[in-house]
Design a protein around this motif. Structure first.
Motif, PDB file in Angstrom:
ATOM      1  N   ALA A 161      10.752  32.402  12.840  1.00  0.00           N
ATOM      2  CA  ALA A 161      11.814  32.539  13.834  1.00  0.00           C
ATOM      3  C   ALA A 161      12.968  31.606  13.463  1.00  0.00           C
ATOM      4  O   ALA A 161      12.784  30.627  12.746  1.00  0.00           O
ATOM      5  CB  ALA A 161      11.286  32.196  15.220  1.00  0.00           C
ATOM      6  N   SER A 162      14.148  31.923  13.975  1.00  0.00           N
ATOM      7  CA  SER A 162      15.308  31.066  13.739  1.00  0.00           C
ATOM      8  C   SER A 162      15.367  29.984  14.816  1.00  0.00           C
ATOM      9  O   SER A 162      14.923  30.177  15.941  1.00  0.00           O
ATOM     10  CB  SER A 162      16.594  31.879  13.738  1.00  0.00           C
ATOM     11  N   LEU A 163      15.931  28.840  14.417  1.00  0.00           N
ATOM     12  CA  LEU A 163      15.979  27.675  15.303  1.00  0.00           C
ATOM     13  C   LEU A 163      17.417  27.239  15.509  1.00  0.00           C
ATOM     14  O   LEU A 163      18.209  27.185  14.563  1.00  0.00           O
ATOM     15  CB  LEU A 163      15.196  26.529  14.663  1.00  0.00           C
ATOM     16  N   GLY A 195      15.913  22.682   4.377  1.00  0.00           N
ATOM     17  CA  GLY A 195      16.587  23.895   4.814  1.00  0.00           C
ATOM     18  C   GLY A 195      17.333  23.795   6.133  1.00  0.00           C
ATOM     19  O   GLY A 195      17.820  24.794   6.649  1.00  0.00           O
ATOM     20  N   PHE A 196      17.396  22.588   6.680  1.00  0.00           N
ATOM     21  CA  PHE A 196      18.122  22.394   7.934  1.00  0.00           C
ATOM     22  C   PHE A 196      19.619  22.256   7.673  1.00  0.00           C
ATOM     23  O   PHE A 196      20.043  21.779   6.624  1.00  0.00           O
ATOM     24  CB  PHE A 196      17.622  21.137   8.659  1.00  0.00           C
ATOM     25  N   LYS A 205      18.097  26.195  11.678  1.00  0.00           N
ATOM     26  CA  LYS A 205      17.289  26.562  10.517  1.00  0.00           C
ATOM     27  C   LYS A 205      16.992  28.044  10.635  1.00  0.00           C
ATOM     28  O   LYS A 205      16.533  28.490  11.691  1.00  0.00           O
ATOM     29  CB  LYS A 205      16.004  25.738  10.444  1.00  0.00           C
ATOM     30  N   PRO A 206      17.255  28.818   9.597  1.00  0.00           N
ATOM     31  CA  PRO A 206      17.118  30.276   9.698  1.00  0.00           C
ATOM     32  C   PRO A 206      15.673  30.736   9.928  1.00  0.00           C
ATOM     33  O   PRO A 206      15.445  31.737  10.608  1.00  0.00           O
ATOM     34  CB  PRO A 206      17.631  30.793   8.357  1.00  0.00           C
ATOM     35  N   SER A 207      14.723  29.996   9.341  1.00  0.00           N
ATOM     36  CA  SER A 207      13.334  30.462   9.411  1.00  0.00           C
ATOM     37  C   SER A 207      12.417  29.234   9.436  1.00  0.00           C
ATOM     38  O   SER A 207      12.275  28.538   8.431  1.00  0.00           O
ATOM     39  CB  SER A 207      13.024  31.336   8.182  1.00  0.00           C
ATOM     40  N   VAL A 208      11.821  28.965  10.582  1.00  0.00           N
ATOM     41  CA  VAL A 208      11.007  27.750  10.707  1.00  0.00           C
ATOM     42  C   VAL A 208       9.608  27.966  10.155  1.00  0.00           C
ATOM     43  O   VAL A 208       9.107  29.092  10.079  1.00  0.00           O
ATOM     44  CB  VAL A 208      10.921  27.270  12.173  1.00  0.00           C
ATOM     45  N   GLN A 209       8.999  26.835   9.786  1.00  0.00           N
ATOM     46  CA  GLN A 209       7.622  26.848   9.295  1.00  0.00           C
ATOM     47  C   GLN A 209       6.771  25.976  10.216  1.00  0.00           C
ATOM     48  O   GLN A 209       7.297  25.120  10.940  1.00  0.00           O
ATOM     49  CB  GLN A 209       7.580  26.284   7.876  1.00  0.00           C
ATOM     50  N   LEU A 229      11.227  18.377  21.438  1.00  0.00           N
ATOM     51  CA  LEU A 229       9.915  18.562  20.824  1.00  0.00           C
ATOM     52  C   LEU A 229       9.797  20.022  20.394  1.00  0.00           C
ATOM     53  O   LEU A 229       9.854  20.922  21.233  1.00  0.00           O
ATOM     54  CB  LEU A 229       8.837  18.200  21.839  1.00  0.00           C
ATOM     55  N   LEU A 230       9.663  20.243  19.103  1.00  0.00           N
ATOM     56  CA  LEU A 230       9.531  21.597  18.560  1.00  0.00           C
ATOM     57  C   LEU A 230       8.094  21.846  18.145  1.00  0.00           C
ATOM     58  O   LEU A 230       7.529  21.075  17.374  1.00  0.00           O
ATOM     59  CB  LEU A 230      10.445  21.776  17.343  1.00  0.00           C
ATOM     60  N   ALA A 231       7.528  22.911  18.660  1.00  0.00           N
ATOM     61  CA  ALA A 231       6.186  23.330  18.256  1.00  0.00           C
ATOM     62  C   ALA A 231       6.308  24.709  17.608  1.00  0.00           C
ATOM     63  O   ALA A 231       6.817  25.645  18.239  1.00  0.00           O
ATOM     64  CB  ALA A 231       5.250  23.391  19.460  1.00  0.00           C
ATOM     65  N   VAL A 232       5.868  24.812  16.366  1.00  0.00           N
ATOM     66  CA  VAL A 232       5.913  26.081  15.653  1.00  0.00           C
ATOM     67  C   VAL A 232       4.497  26.627  15.550  1.00  0.00           C
ATOM     68  O   VAL A 232       3.605  25.958  15.021  1.00  0.00           O
ATOM     69  CB  VAL A 232       6.519  25.913  14.246  1.00  0.00           C
ATOM     70  N   GLN A 233       4.324  27.820  16.070  1.00  0.00           N
ATOM     71  CA  GLN A 233       2.996  28.425  16.068  1.00  0.00           C
ATOM     72  C   GLN A 233       2.825  29.295  14.829  1.00  0.00           C
ATOM     73  O   GLN A 233       3.719  30.063  14.490  1.00  0.00           O
ATOM     74  CB  GLN A 233       2.817  29.267  17.344  1.00  0.00           C
TER      75      GLN A 233
END
Lengths: 114, 116
Positions: B17-19, B62-63, B78-82, B111-115
């Motif tokens: 997803a984009s951020l 990539g930020f 960021k276009p595509s989070v990991q 706080l960013l949580a990437v699933q």
């Protein structure tokens, strides 16, 4: 050392006791900062050193808080008569010549006041 | 007094997803702007910074962030989070003239949580 070193990493104390937190900045860094990080509060500025002098101590919450820096290197943050609201992570950062405002942080000292 | 606002306190995204994380500051003069990141169990580290010149700044991993002076904003993208981007992100501002103080004022963090 290679990075900013802080001690102790964890400190549990009883209300009313005094605590000392130590920061060893990156060698050669003239600027040193103390911040406090509380849950949901972000980073709260406490004090800034340039060399051994503190041109900005506007963030110290009360006169129970004091800090000193000696030899342009190690700094100590002292909290007297600790209160429960002092519980937080105390972060130290230093800054050198790579760019004003680019801070290098230590791991922090987590203080818990019971 | 200077202040920094981060409107997103907690963001949950799926991988790829984009951020975009918002940051606004209150100071009207010339400023230096920063994004710092704190990965779980690690110390704060610099992600990117803006001092002058091209308002689109590229950082590590990539930020990027765009300084929009008219909006007093410095949003992080960021276009595509990991999954490895899971961390807390802090925006910070400093008056560029320095003066008596060189302090950075930080926002409250996102706080960013990437699933996965």
């Amino acid at each position: 050392g290679a990075g900013v070193s802080q001690s102790p990493s964890n400190k549990v104390t009883e209300k009313g006791k005094d605590v000392e937190l130590r920061c060893d900045p990156i060698s050669g860094h003239t600027a040193l900062y103390w911040y406090r990080q509380s849950l949901g509060q972000g980073l709260e500025f406490l004090i800034y050193f340039q060399g051994n002098s503190a041109p900005d101590k506007s963030g110290l919450p009360s006169d129970r808080f004091s800090a000193e820096r000696t030899g342009g290197s190690v700094s100590t943050l002292t909290i007297q008569r600790t209160q429960q609201e002092d519980s937080a992570v105390y972060l130290c950062a230093s800054s050198g010549n790579r760019g004003p405002g680019e801070l290098f942080f230590g791991e922090g000292s987590r203080l818990t006041v019971l | 007094a200077q202040s920094v606002s981060q409107h997103n306190h907690h963001v949950i995204l799926s991988e790829a997803a984009s951020l975009e994380l918002g940051c606004n500051y209150s100071y009207g003069g010339t400023v230096n702007l920063f994004w710092y990141v704190q990965y779980p169990g690690q110390h704060l580290q610099l992600l990117l910074k803006y001092f002058s010149g091209d308002p689109l700044v590229k950082g590590i991993k990539g930020f990027e962030a765009e300084f929009i002076k008219s909006k007093f904003s410095f949003n992080l993208r960021k276009p595509s989070v990991q999954w490895s981007d899971t961390a807390e992100y802090f925006c910070a501002v400093k008056r560029s003239y320095g003066g008596a103080t060189n302090k950075l004022i930080f926002g409250t963090g996102t706080l960013l949580a990437v699933q996965p």
